[in-house]
Design a protein around this motif. Structure first.
Motif, short mmCIF file in Angstrom:
data_model
loop_
_atom_site.label_atom_id
_atom_site.label_comp_id
_atom_site.label_asym_id
_atom_site.label_seq_id
_atom_site.Cartn_x
_atom_site.Cartn_y
_atom_site.Cartn_z
N SER A 370 0.83 -1.21 0.00
CA SER A 370 0.00 0.00 0.00
C SER A 370 0.86 1.26 0.00
O SER A 370 2.04 1.24 0.38
N ALA A 371 0.27 2.36 -0.44
CA ALA A 371 1.01 3.63 -0.51
C ALA A 371 0.05 4.78 -0.27
O ALA A 371 -1.14 4.73 -0.62
N VAL A 372 0.59 5.83 0.34
CA VAL A 372 -0.16 7.06 0.58
C VAL A 372 0.75 8.23 0.21
O VAL A 372 1.96 8.06 0.05
N PRO A 373 0.19 9.43 0.07
CA PRO A 373 1.07 10.59 -0.12
C PRO A 373 2.12 10.63 0.98
O PRO A 373 1.79 10.44 2.16
N PRO A 374 3.39 10.85 0.65
CA PRO A 374 4.46 10.73 1.65
C PRO A 374 4.24 11.54 2.92
O PRO A 374 4.59 11.09 4.01
N ALA A 375 3.63 12.72 2.80
CA ALA A 375 3.43 13.56 3.98
C ALA A 375 2.49 12.92 4.99
O ALA A 375 2.47 13.33 6.16
N ARG A 376 1.71 11.93 4.59
CA ARG A 376 0.73 11.31 5.48
C ARG A 376 1.15 9.91 5.92
O ARG A 376 0.38 9.20 6.58
N LEU A 377 2.37 9.50 5.57
CA LEU A 377 2.79 8.13 5.85
C LEU A 377 2.85 7.82 7.34
O LEU A 377 2.43 6.75 7.78
N GLY A 378 3.37 8.75 8.14
CA GLY A 378 3.48 8.50 9.58
C GLY A 378 2.13 8.21 10.21
O GLY A 378 1.97 7.26 10.99
N GLU A 379 1.13 9.02 9.88
CA GLU A 379 -0.22 8.80 10.41
C GLU A 379 -0.77 7.46 9.95
O GLU A 379 -1.36 6.71 10.73
N TYR A 380 -0.64 7.20 8.66
CA TYR A 380 -1.16 5.94 8.11
C TYR A 380 -0.50 4.73 8.76
O TYR A 380 -1.18 3.77 9.15
N LEU A 381 0.82 4.80 8.93
CA LEU A 381 1.53 3.67 9.52
C LEU A 381 1.08 3.43 10.96
O LEU A 381 0.90 2.28 11.39
N GLY A 382 0.85 4.51 11.70
CA GLY A 382 0.35 4.37 13.07
C GLY A 382 -1.00 3.68 13.10
O GLY A 382 -1.25 2.78 13.93
N ASP A 383 -1.90 4.07 12.20
CA ASP A 383 -3.22 3.44 12.15
C ASP A 383 -3.15 1.99 11.66
O ASP A 383 -3.95 1.15 12.08
N LEU A 384 -2.19 1.70 10.76
CA LEU A 384 -2.03 0.33 10.28
C LEU A 384 -1.58 -0.58 11.43
O LEU A 384 -2.10 -1.69 11.59
N TYR A 385 -0.61 -0.10 12.24
CA TYR A 385 -0.20 -0.87 13.42
C TYR A 385 -1.40 -1.11 14.34
O TYR A 385 -1.58 -2.20 14.88
N ALA A 386 -2.23 -0.07 14.53
CA ALA A 386 -3.39 -0.19 15.42
C ALA A 386 -4.38 -1.23 14.89
O ALA A 386 -4.96 -2.01 15.66
N LEU A 387 -4.59 -1.25 13.58
CA LEU A 387 -5.50 -2.22 12.99
C LEU A 387 -4.97 -3.64 13.18
O LEU A 387 -5.73 -4.57 13.50
N LEU A 388 -3.67 -3.83 13.00
CA LEU A 388 -3.08 -5.14 13.24
C LEU A 388 -3.29 -5.59 14.67
O LEU A 388 -3.69 -6.73 14.94
N ASP A 389 -3.04 -4.68 15.61
CA ASP A 389 -3.22 -5.02 17.03
C ASP A 389 -4.67 -5.37 17.33
O ASP A 389 -4.95 -6.34 18.04
N GLU A 390 -5.58 -4.60 16.80
CA GLU A 390 -7.00 -4.83 17.06
C GLU A 390 -7.45 -6.20 16.59
O GLU A 390 -8.26 -6.87 17.25
N MET A 391 -6.90 -6.65 15.46
CA MET A 391 -7.33 -7.92 14.90
C MET A 391 -6.42 -9.08 15.30
O MET A 391 -6.59 -10.21 14.81
N GLY A 392 -5.48 -8.81 16.19
CA GLY A 392 -4.61 -9.88 16.68
C GLY A 392 -3.66 -10.42 15.64
O GLY A 392 -3.28 -11.59 15.67
N LEU A 393 -3.24 -9.57 14.71
CA LEU A 393 -2.32 -9.96 13.65
C LEU A 393 -0.96 -9.32 13.87
O LEU A 393 -0.83 -8.30 14.56
N ARG A 394 0.05 -9.91 13.27
CA ARG A 394 1.40 -9.37 13.37
C ARG A 394 1.99 -9.20 11.98
O ARG A 394 1.71 -9.97 11.07
N GLY A 395 2.82 -8.20 11.84
CA GLY A 395 3.52 -7.95 10.58
C GLY A 395 4.67 -7.01 10.80
O GLY A 395 4.78 -6.38 11.86
N ILE A 396 5.54 -6.93 9.82
CA ILE A 396 6.75 -6.12 9.95
C ILE A 396 6.80 -5.12 8.79
O ILE A 396 7.23 -5.46 7.69
N PRO A 397 6.35 -3.89 9.00
CA PRO A 397 6.38 -2.90 7.91
C PRO A 397 7.80 -2.42 7.61
O PRO A 397 8.64 -2.28 8.50
N PHE A 398 8.04 -2.18 6.36
CA PHE A 398 9.28 -1.55 5.89
C PHE A 398 8.97 -1.03 4.50
O PHE A 398 7.89 -1.27 3.97
#
Length: 1003
Positions: A370-398
């Motif tokens: 997935s990709a977002v406008p670069p200026a919004r990446l930090g916010e998006y990544l924070g919400d992506l981590y939150a979604l993973l936690d909520e659903m009990g999933l794990r992943g390693i973003p890079f």
């Protein structure tokens, strides 16, 4: 007409790419020309098959698979037609590998800008089809941005050229103009909003302000509109010099937030990762201490800077941390390419590393890109981590943080219906999340079967209608890659590791300790990133020789997976298709370390052969009997032991096999490749020679070193012999025995002082014991000169290698248990066990505990076993006596060509041997690549000779032939020395023989 491959062996190898999806094709074809592509399209029309284009098959979205005809352009359709350094363009065929093009352009100081992590095996045609980018896209953009023109074949066989300004077909051009004019507002407001928005078709390139560039609009069409037959791409100047700034942040989110700050002139990469990726890397063999070069922090950005001089590049990189002074925790700036490469390794390994989580759990693509406008990446990544936690999933973003693109593989459970349902729920919620940030469900790899269904979440109905119209203009009959982009298949249809993936999963003989004891779990390791298709490194030799997907590590894994599934390959372990796919596996073990997820095909092949054939001697009779070579080569240790019971028998065998008809008959009866020369045997076993030495103490299982016993290195010693190093002799004729200083007298030593000398066990492997005792005799003399008391086991011992490589695992385990019984006193004493034959040494260092996991003696042997190089290097580090002079030949200081045995290269460490050689004054050149091509019994089996010789000619033989006269050809492996002797005029020698030649005269 190109051959249509519709056999199940081939079709099974192409059942998947690097995605989670599985589609069994009707047939596979590998065209060599445009005309053959046209003929293949006619064949597909005749059969009513859809057509799927495929390059390197590294797509993570399921773009390169399908149920019709797969046209693979990577094997033959890969010529670089022209490089124009003035125009800075290259005209190529679609199967050209990215690195192949970059290497060719380098001659002119140019390069191809896009460089995805699969650059060593992905094709440029595939890159354009998926609009791939890579780490340098900050500077050079996507594949579409680097495209000049395309030649495309449509379903009816017509060729059309696409470029800026239109197409070669007026009717086609008119339809595309009408499409553009019907959707001007949408094209300007929905598409092309940020660099990594690659989902859907790139219709914004049809706008007048974008030059009505039909080639760029076609890029990213994922094989749904036609087959690319020729490309012209842009080349860019290679940076004269680069420096790398690696900056540490509090965490990955902080790094993502800061990333846009570094989009300044001169910066060519802005890559990001978090500490979770580093943690995963450290779980891999040999990577336990990885990351020590990184600055402090929990998240990092890699910023490469180009400059006209090294100083300018370094200074520009040194100034980067100040741009985000408040966020940067620490920074490292390097200008040295070697240091930069070590740092880059950590980040670039991510694509393969994250297919397994740090605890060994599975992680899968799906929301990979997935990709977002670069200026919004930090916010998006924070919400992506939150979604993973909520659903009990794990992943390693890079990923490519500077352009807002995130790669991640997630711990989806595809083994149950509930897990698949959770997968769909996560993907749908993640698509809504990325849409809220104005993003794209795909940032560089295309939508494929993974994300095409989600286009309706991020685009308006008008955009979807325009996409469908674009597809119909090029492909009105929906021939090309149906189910992708337009009229998409459900994203949870046909998941490869999903429910029903295994009809059976028998209890294996190997422990499979890294896979929970499951063979099926081991097969699931392969996610298809295709590192085994790279032309660099040691993996995979049979693919290097053939270029055939079936004979890649990935192709074999797909066949094993299909066997376990039982849907099309229905014979289970008796499958002839899987046997055929595994046949050219050399069991070199390169994949065990070079594969990002440590696939160990040698072990899987041994396991398969064990179940495929009956066990014991009865397996050599009957309809489904084993190849006779499995008897003659697999049972060699026992056959040789029986033969030596008759005095003079080995000498008689050597004499008889000098006669051509006798040797030919022996090979025919033994199932041996007729073009191979039979190996020769020692007159007596090494162990018999050892026990016949004066001073041998039967009770102590070794000789008392009461005197420096004179004696020759014995029969079987070739290359470096009794009298030292061969000197000044032409390499083509090999190294012969030469004269050295004779020993004078005997050294007196009391029995009590002898007992004080530390004891070591020299392992009498089958090859050294029965066929080439020169290294063994040299090792005894060397170790004694170093001050050690050399012991050998009292009874017959064997690591079981030959039974293991032929899949006779019951006999392997039985042999190992008997060996442990014989070795018990030596194991209990804790003596180091020094192995001379690398393959046998690796058996004792690795396989023994997988075959006898419950036996503590096996684990003890694993810890005690070392190579001669490792032992000598440790002895040197500890300040032990070093009874060696600098090695000299008549032509000057010693030089050596070193062929590292494939097992040692994969699962051992040759660096200590190189250190020892350096101390001896030997200048070494290590042969590149991997296996010599013989691979023990494999190279002696019929049907393997051509591939074996091709592999020898890849690196080993040419390097030996081009070496200077007097050069030592160093090869510790018996197979390697055999391959060298039978493929060149040289003779290989063992490290022990080199060390013996360097012994000081008084020693």
């Amino acid at each position: 007409m190109t051959t249509l491959r519709d056999d199940l062996t081939t079709r099974a190898a192409y059942v998947s790419d690097a995605s989670i999806y599985r589609r069994l094709p009707e047939a596979v074809a590998e065209p060599r020309s445009v005309e053959e592509v046209r003929e293949l399209l006619a064949t597909a029309r005749e059969h009513g098959w859809p057509v799927i284009s495929r390059g390197g098959g590294t797509s993570v979205a399921g773009n390169a698979i399908g149920e019709g005809l797969v046209i693979d352009t990577s094997r033959y359709f890969h010529r670089i037609l022209e490089i124009d350094p003035q125009a800075r363009t290259a005209r190529i065929e679609p199967g050209v590998i990215c690195d192949q093009l970059r290497d060719a352009a380098a001659e002119f100081g140019l390069t191809y800008g896009p460089d995805p992590s699969t650059h060593s095996r992905c094709t440029v045609g595939g890159m354009v089809a998926n609009n791939a980018c890579g780490s340098h896209s900050v500077a050079w953009g996507t594949s579409a941005a680097n495209l000049v023109s395309l030649t495309v074949m449509l379903a009816d066989g017509r060729l059309v050229t696409l470029d800026a300004g239109g197409t070669s077909d007026p009717a086609l051009t008119s339809q595309l103009e009408q499409l553009r004019d019907s959707h001007l507002a949408m094209l300007r407001t929905e598409l092309g909003q940020f660099p990594r928005q690659v989902s859907g078709y790139g219709l914004h390139y049809l706008l007048r302000e974008n030059g009505f560039d039909t080639a760029k609009a076609f890029a990213g069409s994922e094989g749904t509109c036609g087959i690319i037959t020729e490309l012209t791409v842009k080349l860019v100047p290679r940076p004269a010099h680069t420096a790398l700034a690696v900056m540490g942040f509090e965490d990955a989110i902080a790094a993502a937030t800061a990333a846009p700050t570094f989009r300044v002139p001169g910066v060519t990469t802005i890559e990001g990762m978090g500490s979770d990726l580093l943690e995963a890397l450290r779980t891999r063999p040999g990577q336990e201490n990885a990351g020590g070069e990184l600055p402090r922090g929990g998240g990092w950005l890699y910023c490469e800077v180009a400059g006209d001089t090294p100083e300018a590049a370094f200074e520009a990189a040194r100034e980067l941390p100040a741009l985000a002074r408040d966020a940067v925790v620490d920074a490292v700036v390097v200008g040295d390419p070697v240091q930069a490469r070590a740092l880059w390794h950590i980040r670039e390994a991510g694509a393969g590393i994250v297919t397994r989580l740090p605890d060994g759990g599975e992680a899968w693509p799906g929301w990979e890109d997935s990709a977002v406008p670069p200026a919004r990446l930090g916010e998006y990544l924070g919400d992506l981590y939150a979604l993973l936690d909520e659903m009990g999933l794990r992943g390693i973003p890079f990923g490519h943080f500077g352009e807002g693109c995130v790669h991640i593989r997630i711990s989806f459970d595809f083994n149950t219906e509930a897990g698949v349902a959770q997968y769909r729920e996560f993907i749908e919620r993640a698509a809504e999340l990325v849409h809220r940030y104005g993003g794209s469900v795909s940032g560089e790899h295309g939508d494929g079967r993974a994300r095409s269904e989600l286009l309706g979440t991020i685009y308006t109905p008008e955009a979807l209608e325009a996409f469908a119209r674009f597809k119909r203009i090029f492909d009105p009959g929906d021939v090309f890659n149906p189910g992708v982009l337009v009229d998409p298949e459900p994203l949870d249809r046909g998941i490869r590791p999903g429910p029903g993936a295994r009809t059976f999963d028998l209890t294996p003989v190997h422990a499979f300790s890294g896979d929970g004891g499951s063979f099926g779990q081991a097969v699931n390791r392969c996610v298809g990133v295709g590192a085994c298709r790279s032309d660099t490194g040691a993996m995979c030799p049979s693919f290097h020789a053939t270029g055939d997907e079936v004979h890649s590590t990935r192709g074999r894994m797909r066949s094993l997976a299909e066997m376990l599934r039982g849907e099309h390959i229905t014979d289970g372990w008796k499958s002839k298709e899987t046997y055929e796919a595994l046949d050219l596996c050399l069991s070199c073990k390169a994949c065990a370390t070079e594969c990002p997820v440590n696939v160990d095909m040698a072990t899987y092949k041994a396991e398969f052969l064990h179940h495929h054939f009956r066990q014991g001697l009865t397996s050599f009779v009957g309809r489904d009997r084993r190849p006779m070579a499995h008897l003659t080569m697999g049972w060699m240790p026992l056959l040789m032991r029986i033969a030596t019971a008759v005095p003079g028998s080995l000498r008689a065998v050597n004499f008889l096999e000098r006669f051509g008809p006798v040797e030919a008959l022996t090979k025919k009866l033994g199932g041996i490749e007729p073009r191979r020369s039979m190996i020769r045997f020692n007159d007596i076993p090494l162990t018999s020679w050892f026990r016949s030495r004066p001073g041998y103490d039967d009770a102590a299982a070794g000789p008392r070193p009461a005197s420096d016993l004179p004696g020759s290195p014995g029969s079987g010693s070739r290359g470096l012999g009794q009298r030292g190093l061969a000197a000044g002799r032409a390499l083509r004729r090999g190294l012969r025995a030469a004269t050295g200083a004779a020993r004078e007298g005997e050294r007196a030593a009391s029995s009590s002082s002898a007992k004080q000398r530390p004891s070591v066990v020299l392992w009498p492997d089958t090859f050294t014991n029965f066929s080439a005792d020169g290294p063994g005799k040299a090792a005894v003399e060397v170790l004694e000169a170093m001050g050690y008391r050399v012991l050998m086991p009292m009874g017959s011992v064997c690591c079981g290698l030959t039974w293991h490589s032929t899949g006779q695992l019951d006999m392997t385990r039985r042999t190992l248990r008997q060996t442990l019984d014989v070795m018990a006193p030596l194991i209990e004493a804790g003596y180091p066990i020094i192995g001379l034959e690398p393959s046998c040494t690796v058996m004792l260092q690795h396989e023994i505990t997988e075959l006898l996991p419950e036996d503590p003696r096996a684990h003890a042997v694993r810890g005690l076993t070392v190579t001669l190089g490792e032992f000598a290097a440790k002895h040197l580090e500890a300040g032990g006596d070093w009874p060696f002079d600098t090695l000299e030949t008549q032509s000057g200081p010693g030089t050596a060509v070193c062929q590292v045995h494939c097992h040692e290269k994969a699962q051992g460490n040759y660096d200590p041997a190189l250190k020892v050689l350096g101390e001896l004054g030997v200048d070494t050149a290590v042969v590149g690549g991997g296996c010599c091509g013989l691979a023990g019994n494999w190279g002696f089996e019929p049907g393997h000779y051509e591939v074996s010789q091709r592999l020898g000619e890849r690196n080993l033989f040419p390097m030996i032939r081009s070496a200077q006269p007097g050069t030592i050809v160093l090869a510790d492996g018996f197979s390697c020395r055999t391959q060298i002797a039978q493929g060149t005029d040289a003779e290989g020698v063992h490290l022990a023989q080199v060390m013996r030649a360097a012994l000081r005269a008084e020693k």
